[in-house]
Structure formats: structure tokens, C-alpha cells
Design a protein around this motif. Structure first.
Motif, PDB file in Angstrom:
ATOM      1  N   ASN A 192      57.856  36.744  55.213  1.00  0.00           N
ATOM      2  CA  ASN A 192      56.771  36.270  54.284  1.00  0.00           C
ATOM      3  C   ASN A 192      55.369  36.284  54.978  1.00  0.00           C
ATOM      4  O   ASN A 192      54.437  36.541  54.054  1.00  0.00           O
ATOM      5  CB  ASN A 192      57.113  34.950  54.079  1.00  0.00           C
ATOM      6  CG  ASN A 192      57.148  34.405  52.616  1.00  0.00           C
ATOM      7  OD1 ASN A 192      57.975  34.914  51.808  1.00  0.00           O
ATOM      8  ND2 ASN A 192      56.256  33.543  52.285  1.00  0.00           N
ATOM      9  N   GLY A 193      55.316  36.508  55.982  1.00  0.00           N
ATOM     10  CA  GLY A 193      53.770  36.765  56.495  1.00  0.00           C
ATOM     11  C   GLY A 193      53.422  37.989  56.397  1.00  0.00           C
ATOM     12  O   GLY A 193      52.372  38.355  56.110  1.00  0.00           O
ATOM     13  N   GLY A 194      54.533  38.825  56.595  1.00  0.00           N
ATOM     14  CA  GLY A 194      54.161  40.524  56.088  1.00  0.00           C
ATOM     15  C   GLY A 194      53.610  40.565  54.766  1.00  0.00           C
ATOM     16  O   GLY A 194      52.855  41.319  54.555  1.00  0.00           O
ATOM     17  N   THR A 195      54.294  39.845  53.673  1.00  0.00           N
ATOM     18  CA  THR A 195      54.040  40.004  52.192  1.00  0.00           C
ATOM     19  C   THR A 195      52.572  39.408  52.359  1.00  0.00           C
ATOM     20  O   THR A 195      51.726  40.161  51.239  1.00  0.00           O
ATOM     21  CB  THR A 195      55.024  38.971  51.608  1.00  0.00           C
ATOM     22  OG1 THR A 195      56.299  39.186  51.807  1.00  0.00           O
ATOM     23  CG2 THR A 195      54.669  38.965  50.103  1.00  0.00           C
ATOM     24  N   VAL A 196      52.324  38.430  52.808  1.00  0.00           N
ATOM     25  CA  VAL A 196      50.627  38.277  52.600  1.00  0.00           C
ATOM     26  C   VAL A 196      49.758  39.056  53.061  1.00  0.00           C
ATOM     27  O   VAL A 196      48.760  39.168  52.357  1.00  0.00           O
ATOM     28  CB  VAL A 196      50.618  36.575  53.339  1.00  0.00           C
ATOM     29  CG1 VAL A 196      49.121  36.338  53.268  1.00  0.00           C
ATOM     30  CG2 VAL A 196      51.115  35.570  52.756  1.00  0.00           C
ATOM     31  N   GLU A 197      50.068  39.637  54.249  1.00  0.00           N
ATOM     32  CA  GLU A 197      49.274  40.734  54.964  1.00  0.00           C
ATOM     33  C   GLU A 197      49.348  41.879  54.081  1.00  0.00           C
ATOM     34  O   GLU A 197      48.289  42.647  53.984  1.00  0.00           O
ATOM     35  CB  GLU A 197      49.794  40.842  56.469  1.00  0.00           C
ATOM     36  CG  GLU A 197      49.303  39.853  57.337  1.00  0.00           C
ATOM     37  CD  GLU A 197      47.992  39.412  57.364  1.00  0.00           C
ATOM     38  OE1 GLU A 197      47.219  40.197  57.026  1.00  0.00           O
ATOM     39  OE2 GLU A 197      47.721  38.277  57.336  1.00  0.00           O
ATOM     40  N   GLY A 198      50.337  42.314  53.373  1.00  0.00           N
ATOM     41  CA  GLY A 198      50.602  43.168  52.572  1.00  0.00           C
ATOM     42  C   GLY A 198      49.397  43.189  51.365  1.00  0.00           C
ATOM     43  O   GLY A 198      49.029  44.158  51.011  1.00  0.00           O
ATOM     44  N   ILE A 199      49.484  42.053  50.754  1.00  0.00           N
ATOM     45  CA  ILE A 199      48.531  41.986  49.847  1.00  0.00           C
ATOM     46  C   ILE A 199      47.215  41.894  50.081  1.00  0.00           C
ATOM     47  O   ILE A 199      46.295  42.515  49.633  1.00  0.00           O
ATOM     48  CB  ILE A 199      48.766  40.249  49.070  1.00  0.00           C
ATOM     49  CG1 ILE A 199      50.475  40.262  48.559  1.00  0.00           C
ATOM     50  CG2 ILE A 199      47.738  40.053  47.774  1.00  0.00           C
ATOM     51  CD1 ILE A 199      50.695  38.961  48.156  1.00  0.00           C
ATOM     52  N   LEU A 200      46.638  41.248  51.110  1.00  0.00           N
ATOM     53  CA  LEU A 200      45.464  41.044  51.832  1.00  0.00           C
ATOM     54  C   LEU A 200      45.128  42.501  52.409  1.00  0.00           C
ATOM     55  O   LEU A 200      43.866  42.989  52.160  1.00  0.00           O
ATOM     56  CB  LEU A 200      45.140  40.073  52.900  1.00  0.00           C
ATOM     57  CG  LEU A 200      45.401  38.619  52.522  1.00  0.00           C
ATOM     58  CD1 LEU A 200      45.304  37.940  53.714  1.00  0.00           C
ATOM     59  CD2 LEU A 200      44.255  38.161  51.594  1.00  0.00           C
ATOM     60  N   GLY A 201      46.019  43.047  52.990  1.00  0.00           N
ATOM     61  CA  GLY A 201      45.628  44.491  53.473  1.00  0.00           C
ATOM     62  C   GLY A 201      45.192  45.493  52.480  1.00  0.00           C
ATOM     63  O   GLY A 201      44.658  46.529  52.596  1.00  0.00           O
ATOM     64  N   SER A 202      46.104  45.615  51.402  1.00  0.00           N
ATOM     65  CA  SER A 202      46.067  46.527  50.374  1.00  0.00           C
ATOM     66  C   SER A 202      44.563  46.302  49.591  1.00  0.00           C
ATOM     67  O   SER A 202      44.044  46.993  49.018  1.00  0.00           O
ATOM     68  CB  SER A 202      47.253  46.760  49.567  1.00  0.00           C
ATOM     69  OG  SER A 202      47.649  45.579  48.976  1.00  0.00           O
ATOM     70  N   ALA A 203      44.291  44.844  49.255  1.00  0.00           N
ATOM     71  CA  ALA A 203      43.271  44.701  48.774  1.00  0.00           C
ATOM     72  C   ALA A 203      41.949  45.122  49.410  1.00  0.00           C
ATOM     73  O   ALA A 203      40.991  45.778  48.845  1.00  0.00           O
ATOM     74  CB  ALA A 203      43.059  43.110  48.559  1.00  0.00           C
ATOM     75  N   ARG A 204      41.844  44.954  50.780  1.00  0.00           N
ATOM     76  CA  ARG A 204      40.948  45.456  51.653  1.00  0.00           C
ATOM     77  C   ARG A 204      41.004  47.234  51.554  1.00  0.00           C
ATOM     78  O   ARG A 204      39.995  47.581  51.631  1.00  0.00           O
ATOM     79  CB  ARG A 204      41.142  45.150  53.109  1.00  0.00           C
ATOM     80  CG  ARG A 204      40.651  45.831  54.099  1.00  0.00           C
ATOM     81  CD  ARG A 204      40.488  45.320  55.534  1.00  0.00           C
ATOM     82  NE  ARG A 204      39.995  46.268  56.697  1.00  0.00           N
ATOM     83  CZ  ARG A 204      40.075  45.975  57.924  1.00  0.00           C
ATOM     84  NH1 ARG A 204      40.298  44.824  58.395  1.00  0.00           N
ATOM     85  NH2 ARG A 204      39.308  46.750  58.592  1.00  0.00           N
ATOM     86  N   HIS A 205      41.995  47.598  51.603  1.00  0.00           N
ATOM     87  CA  HIS A 205      42.081  49.046  51.336  1.00  0.00           C
ATOM     88  C   HIS A 205      41.427  49.535  50.262  1.00  0.00           C
ATOM     89  O   HIS A 205      40.698  50.423  50.345  1.00  0.00           O
ATOM     90  CB  HIS A 205      43.807  49.399  51.255  1.00  0.00           C
ATOM     91  CG  HIS A 205      43.736  50.861  50.862  1.00  0.00           C
ATOM     92  ND1 HIS A 205      43.931  51.288  49.602  1.00  0.00           N
ATOM     93  CD2 HIS A 205      44.063  52.161  51.787  1.00  0.00           C
ATOM     94  CE1 HIS A 205      44.250  52.501  49.665  1.00  0.00           C
ATOM     95  NE2 HIS A 205      44.298  52.808  50.681  1.00  0.00           N
ATOM     96  N   ASP A 206      41.598  48.910  49.100  1.00  0.00           N
ATOM     97  CA  ASP A 206      41.001  49.162  47.828  1.00  0.00           C
ATOM     98  C   ASP A 206      39.447  49.363  47.950  1.00  0.00           C
ATOM     99  O   ASP A 206      38.568  50.075  47.560  1.00  0.00           O
ATOM    100  CB  ASP A 206      41.196  48.451  46.670  1.00  0.00           C
ATOM    101  CG  ASP A 206      42.501  49.076  46.085  1.00  0.00           C
ATOM    102  OD1 ASP A 206      43.189  49.972  46.749  1.00  0.00           O
ATOM    103  OD2 ASP A 206      43.216  48.468  45.019  1.00  0.00           O
ATOM    104  N   ALA A 207      39.025  48.006  48.608  1.00  0.00           N
ATOM    105  CA  ALA A 207      37.584  47.818  48.873  1.00  0.00           C
ATOM    106  C   ALA A 207      36.912  48.717  49.673  1.00  0.00           C
ATOM    107  O   ALA A 207      35.651  49.196  49.437  1.00  0.00           O
ATOM    108  CB  ALA A 207      37.156  46.418  49.504  1.00  0.00           C
TER     109      ALA A 207
END
Length: 739
Positions: free
Chosen positions: A587-602
Motif C-alpha cells: 500500500n505504501g508503494g501504491t501511494v508512492e507510485g501515484i506521487l512519483g508518477s505525478a512528479r514524473h509528469d511535472a
């Protein structure tokens, strides 16, 4: 300050407490016994003309002695509490620094020096930038603590000397000290802008040390004359400070604003006997033009009141109706309602402490006030006309029974159609100052977390009540409908709220995953966040460095705490401890996946400079977390801007690993594209989780290497799942928000 023995002062406080108690008994006996008998006696002649008045004078003098002893006890007690708190904080910081090999000494003019003593063979070694910043920060903290101690000491010594009025034969000549100080403060206010800078500083100091005193605050504001006179005085002083040449005058007026608000908050608090019920009068004056000589235009009452309200913790019965009235006015006049100077404004308006705003927009001010007043902000954002009729006000602030409010304030302020005023008087061309949205974030923080946004809670934890969780749930839904609401101005607050409500976010994502029923992520209420809306909310804030940093640290902190809980209390959860750790890691990885990919786009649009901003924000907030680990929370002057609960259980090593990984990304020569950073983040999320499980401890009979490997695999799978959830959260028609 480090070494001084405060024991004698503590003993003195106790002795004066005993003295006050005994004199109180003596005063009561004098009036109910001796004086009552004298008044009932059938005296005539000399006894009636001389003895009876003499007995009354003696009884009154004993009462004055009691008043004076009470003042002495109160002032000494306040000084001891303040100095003891400062000393505890200072000793802890100094001891911690010395354990790290830092040498601390007194410098000139009250400055404190911090340095690493040279080691043999390394005398010419240049200290790293990171260490230099840490030493500078520590020195500033210690210098500030000593300054506070000196100010408290000086103030207390000065006021003790004035308590008896320099008359050894007359107790309490000046009357109760709080009323005496109110008279001294009013003496300065009567001079208005003719008061010297020294006198304004003296006034601010009196307010600072009496802002929580009801008797003082009631006397002071009554002495000013009333609501209108209070607004007029503040207007003249704020313009006098912001328009003055040089910094000295402005500094004095900034202090005046800083402490005038909290004093008003005490005066209008209905919990205090004799409080000033000025709310209706302030609402009546809110839209009225106030004629202030020499400023070139006529400001309205709310514009002046707003500058005062920016500081202080106000009761909801006073502040919430004012906030409602201001938002209703904004709703009815979306293109603007408030007077502003014509042409360039060379002054800084009615917010002397403002950095980005002039104070001409009262909406920004009342939202900032709500940010300091959690009970009021919770009541404000909980208003729902579909459940209970919302009070409507006319232009003059009176309740209008014929008017209906059909919108909720939370949705009103987060909608696509809401117009945020530019509160900067002379903005740079092309720049849009959104201080209103920044203040909106502060108000949402206080409403959802339950503490003033810039102060920690008393025990480092926040209760997630149903009303607070409902506000966050509606906020998530609002952002789902309007992702562009999460701009850079408000992203840090959104990140703090996400960090605080990680149990709810984890539960929503676990239920959407299907691999867990979410029971591992228990909450104190029955509110459930929508999974898709949660993903889109995390995506919106993850695109901004401040929001991403807050949410990342909050998520990792919660993951570490949850792992510790399941290891230490295995019987409270279904399944084996290892299975539960793996579910938490995924679940922690899921949260980081969302935040990390959002950062990726930025970062795709911003490049390496954008990446550097993300990393600097994480580093800054990480250092703040470490700074308060183990620190008594009531010793922290301001709430450290970090998502989630502020508790000593956060591992310094975990924070270090997060910060270090981001620093590494910035320094790598090949980390010049978002793909590399995104890949690294996926790997590092697993390392953070492994660090968390190591800090939690292992169950007996398990192989730590196997557990660590499994944890890393679960995080990787969760990270990929988070990226996919984020992709699924947007269809071809719903485009993601842009900067």
C-alpha cells in the motif's frame, strides 16, 4: 540561561501563592467581620466620625494587599513557566548538539556561535554546505531562545517594580496590575501616530504579555472606545508603519499588529466573564466606509478588521459569522466589492506583516484567521444547507430571514468559477499573487487537523473526528471536480492534509486494490474516501514540490508507524505479522507510485530545474522533521510544516534515507530526465520501506533478509499498481491539470 538555577524562583512563586491565599482570607475576614461589626455598631461622636472610617480604610488596605500579592504571584508564576520552558528547550538543543561534537559559545551582542572544532590532521578542511546550514540554523535557534528569556526577564522586572506604585505605606496604589497596564497601553494609543517608535514597542510589549488576560483585554478595548474606534486606530497605525521610511517604525507596527489580534480574541471570547460581544457591530461596520485622514481613499470596515484578525485564536461564535458574511458578499459580488487606492500604491496597506499582499481583500484575512482558529474553521467548512439552513446576512451584516444560502462554503471556494482577488497592490507584470488561496489552505489545515496551522497539537497527535474527516472527504471530491484548484499557492497545505490523513488514503487504496480489505488501516470514524477521487487528489498535489514533499514524508512516516504497530501488537490484526507487513508495504508503494508518477509528469515539462525544486523541498522538510524529533511539542514555537502527526516515534534514519535519496538524484549527472528520477524513486520507495521494517523489529524465528526482500517486492508491485491507478483515474476526455 543554560545553567541558571530556577529553583529559587519556583519556591518564590509557591511562597507568594501561600501569601495570596492567606491575605485573601484576611481580606474576607476584615470585611465580613471587623467592618461589618463597625457598620452595625451604634456609634456617635468621635467613634462614628473617626473610628468607623479608619476601620473601613484598614479593611480596604488589607484587600489592596491581597490584590498586590495576587499580582506578584501571577507575574512571577508566568515568568517561571516561560523561563522554564525556554531553558528546557535550550538545554535539550545544546545537549543534542554537543553529542554531535558541536562546540557552542557566547558571541558579541547576544549572538551564539556554533562550530565543529578542528580535528587533528583536518584543520584546513572546508565544512560542507549542509553542515554549515545546520550550524547556522542551530545558532539562530539558540540566540532566539536567549532573546526570549531576556525579554521575559526584562518585562517581569519592570512590571514588578510598578505594582505597588513606589509608595511603601499604601498597598496597591495603582490598583490591579492588569488594569494599570491597560491604562499604560491606552495612554500610548491616545497619542495615535504621534507616539514615538519606542512607545509603540512598549505598547506591543504590554499587549504581548497580557494578550491572554481577560481583565486587561476588556479594559483595553473599552478604553479604545468601541469597534469603530478600534478599526480607526488600527488603520492609522498600520498605514503609519507600512508607509514610514526605514525599517524601525515598520518593525514596531508589525509587533503591534502581531499582538493586537490575540488581545481582541481574548476580549471577545464568551468563555470569559464580561466579554465584549462586538461581532454584530463589526459585521455592521464591515461594508461601511471608514474615513481615515491622509490615506487617499476610504477603506471599508472588513478591510481594517481583517488586518487585526490575521493574528489570534478566535472563538467560533465571533469569527465564523464574520467569515460567512465575507464569503456571501464575495459570492454576491464576484467581480469585486472592496475599495482600493486608485493608481500605484506606494504603501503596503493594512497588513504590516504581509509579504505578498496588501491586506485590501478581507477574504484572505478571514481565511487566515480561520487558519489560527480550528473550532471556527471546522464550523465554517461544515456548513451544509442540504442538512441545516445556513444563516444568511444582508449587506449590513444583519441576519436576513428572507435570503437563502444554497451553497456550501467549501465547494464555493474550491469551484472553477470562484474568483480569487489579487491582493497585491502593485504586482509584477505577469505575476499573479494568490495569497488568498494560501490562506485558504491554512484554513483547511486547521479545520481538518484540529490545531492552528502554524502550531503543533499539544500531544503531537490529531483526532480524526467525523466532522473533520467529512471536510477532507468533501475537499477530495472538490479537487476531483477541479484539479486546477491545487496550485502552487496551496499545494503545501494539501500535502499536509494528505500526510495527516494517510490512514484514510491507505484504506481507500487498499480497498480498490482488492488484495486487502483495508482493516489494517483503521480509522476513528466511518467516513470512507472514494478511491478514484483519492488518486486524483494525490496526483494533483504530487505535481508541486511543496505538496509532494509533505505527502511523501507523511506517507513514509505513517508506513513506519503502522509497521511498528503490527510488529508490537500482532494479536490485534488478522493474518500473520509478515503478511500484514507485506500489505502495508504494498500500500505504501501504491501511494508512492501515484506521487512519483505525478512528479514524473511535472518534471517532463520542467526539466532538471524542476527536479531540483522537488528535492530541495524534501530536504528542507526532512531537516525540519529531524529538528523536532524528541523535542517537547509545547516548546516548538510554530508548527513544523510536515505532513502527518508530529511524534518522536518517527525514525531519524528513515527521514535521512528519504532526504539522501533525493539529494542523490539531483547530484547524479545522468539524472537529467524525468524517467531516470521516476525509476530511482520506485527503487528508493522499497529502501524506505525496508528501513521502516528494520526500525520496527522482526518477529522471532524469521529471516530478516527474506523479510526485507519480500518487502521490497511488495513495494515495487504497489508502485506499479499506483502508476496504473493514476493512469486509470483519467480518461481521454479528462485531461490532467497543468501548471
Amino acid at each position: 540561561m543554560y545553567q541558571v538555577d530556577l529553583g529559587p524562583l519556583k519556591s518564590t512563586v509557591s511562597e507568594w501563592g501561600t501569601m495570596e491565599s492567606r491575605l485573601g482570607e484576611a481580606a474576607s475576614e476584615a470585611h465580613s467581620g471587623m467592618l461589618r461589626k463597625a457598620n452595625r455598631a451604634r456609634w456617635s461622636g468621635v467613634n462614628a466620625d473617626v473610628t468607623r472610617p479608619f476601620i473601613k480604610a484598614v479593611a480596604d488596605e488589607i484587600t489592596d494587599a491581597h490584590v498586590e500579592s495576587r499580582d506578584l504571584h501571577d507575574k512571577l508564576s508566568a515568568a517561571y513557566k516561560a523561563l522554564k520552558s525556554i531553558q528546557d528547550d535550550l538545554q535539550m538543543k545544546v545537549d543534542d548538539a554537543r553529542r554531535k561534537g558541536i562546540e557552542i559559545s557566547d558571541g558579541k551582542d547576544g549572538q551564539i556561535l556554533c562550530k565543529y572544532p578542528p580535528q587533528p590532521g583536518h584543520q584546513n578542511e572546508v565544512i560542507s554546505e549542509k553542515r554549515r546550514k545546520a550550524l547556522k540554523s542551530l545558532a539562530e535557534d539558540l540566540t532566539g531562545l536567549v532573546k526570549r528569556a531576556n525579554e521575559q526577564d526584562s518585562y517581569t522586572a519592570g512590571i514588578l517594580a510598578k505594582i505597588h506604585g513606589n509608595d511603601p505605606h499604601n498597598f496597591g496604589k495603582n490598583g490591579p496590575i492588569d488594569k494599570y497596564e491597560a491604562k499604560q497601553a491606552l495612554r500610548i494609543t491616545k497619542k495615535g501616530t504621534d507616539a514615538s517608535t519606542k512607545e509603540i514597542r512598549e505598547l506591543a510589549e504590554i499587549l504581548k504579555y497580557n494578550k491572554d488576560n481577560p481583565a486587561f483585554s476588556h479594559t483595553f478595548f473599552k478604553g479604545l472606545g468601541g469597534p469603530k474606534e478600534t478599526l480607526e486606530y488600527y488603520a492609522r497605525m498600520s498605514i503609519d508603519g507600512t508607509g514610514a521610511p526605514g525599517k524601525s517604525r515598520l518593525d514596531a507596527v508589525q509587533d503591534l499588529q502581531r499582538y493586537l489580534g490575540p488581545t481582541l480574541a481574548t476580549a471577545t471570547d464568551p468563555d470569559h466573564k464580561g466579554y465584549l460581544n462586538w461581532g454584530p457591530q463589526f459585521r455592521r461596520l464591515g461594508t461601511k466606509e471608514i474615513d481615515i485622514e491622509g490615506i487617499g481613499f476610504k477603506p471599508q470596515g472588513y478591510q481594517l478588521l481583517g488586518g487585526i484578525l490575521r493574528h489570534g485564536h478566535y472563538d467560533k461564535s465571533f469569527l465564523t459569522p464574520i467569515a460567512e458574511h465575507v464569503v456571501q458578499l464575495q459570492h454576491d459580488h464576484p467581480k469585486g466589492y472592496w475599495n482600493t487606492p486608485s493608481g500605484p500604491d506606494m504603501q503596503f496597506g493594512f497588513d504590516p506583516n504581509g509579504k505578498k499582499n496588501s491586506g485590501y481583500d478581507p477574504l484572505t484575512s478571514v481565511l487566515e484567521a480561520l487558519g489560527h482558529s480550528p473550532e471556527a474553521s471546522e464550523a465554517f467548512f461544515s456548513k451544509d444547507p442540504t442538512e441545516t439552513p445556513v444563516t444568511a446576512y444582508d449587506e449590513n451584516g444583519k441576519v436576513d430571514p428572507n435570503k437563502t444560502i444554497g451553497y456550501r462554503y467549501l465547494e464555493e471556494l474550491t469551484s472553477k468559477d470562484f474568483h480569487w482577488n489579487n491582493d497585491g497592490s502593485s504586482p509584477v507584470k505577469g505575476e499573479r499573487l494568490m495569497s488568498g488561496k494560501d490562506a485558504m489552505g491554512h484554513a483547511l489545515e486547521s479545520a481538518s487537523i484540529g490545531t492552528p496551522y502554524d502550531h503543533p497539537s499539544a500531544n503531537g497527535a490529531s483526532e480524526h473526528t467525523t466532522p473533520r474527516a467529512s471536510i477532507v472527504n468533501r475537499l477530495i471530491e472538490s479537487v476531483d471536480n477541479n484539479p486546477d484548484f491545487v496550485s502552487r499557492d496551496i499545494s503545501d497545505s494539501m500535502g499536509k492534509i494528505a500526510g495527516e490523513y494517510m490512514p484514510e488514503f491507505n484504506k481507500a487504496l487498499a480497498e480498490a486494490d482488492g488484495k486487502s480489505d483495508g482493516t489494517l488501516f483503521s480509522t476513528e470514524h466511518s467516513i470512507s474516501f472514494n478511491s478514484k477521487a483519492s488518486v486524483r487528489f494525490l496526483d494533483a498535489l504530487g505535481r508541486h514540490p511543496e505538496g509532494h514533499a509533505e505527502a511523501t514524508l507523511g506517507a513514509q512516516q505513517y508506513q513506519a508507524q503502522r509497521m511498528h504497530t503490527v510488529v508490537q501488537n500482532p494479536g490485534e490484526f488478522p493474518g500473520s505479522t509478515e503478511e500484514n507487513l507485506r500489505d502495508i508495504a504494498r500500500n505504501g508503494g501504491t501511494v508512492e507510485g501515484i506521487l512519483g508518477s505525478a512528479r514524473h509528469d511535472a518534471e517532463i515539462s520542467g526539466g532538471q530545474e524542476r527536479e531540483k525544486e522537488f528535492n530541495e523541498e524534501v530536504e528542507q522538510r526532512g531537516e525540519m522533521v529531524k529538528k523536532i524529533i524528541g523535542v517537547p511539542l509545547d516548546a516548538v514555537a510554530e508548527r513544523v510544516p510536515v505532513g502527518g502527526e508530529l511524534v518522536s516515534g518517527v525514525s531519524e534514519q528513515i527521514v535521512d534515507s528519504i532526504v539522501e535519496s533525493h539529494q542523490k538524484n539531483t547530484s547524479q549527472e545522468d539524472a537529467d530526465n524525468a524517467a531516470t528520477v521516476s525509476f530511482d524513486t520506485r527503487k528508493e520507495a522499497g529502501e524506505w520501506a525496508q528501513q521502516a521494517v528494520r526500525s520496527s523489529g522482526y518477529s522471532s524465528g524469521v529471516d530478516p533478509e527474506v523479510v526485507a526482500r519480500n518487502i521490497a517486492q511488495e513495494v515495487a508491485g504497489g508502485y506499479d499498481h499506483g502508476e496504473q491507478l493514476r493512469e486509470n483515474g483519467f480518461d481521454n476526455k479528462a485531461r490532467r491539470p497543468s501548471e
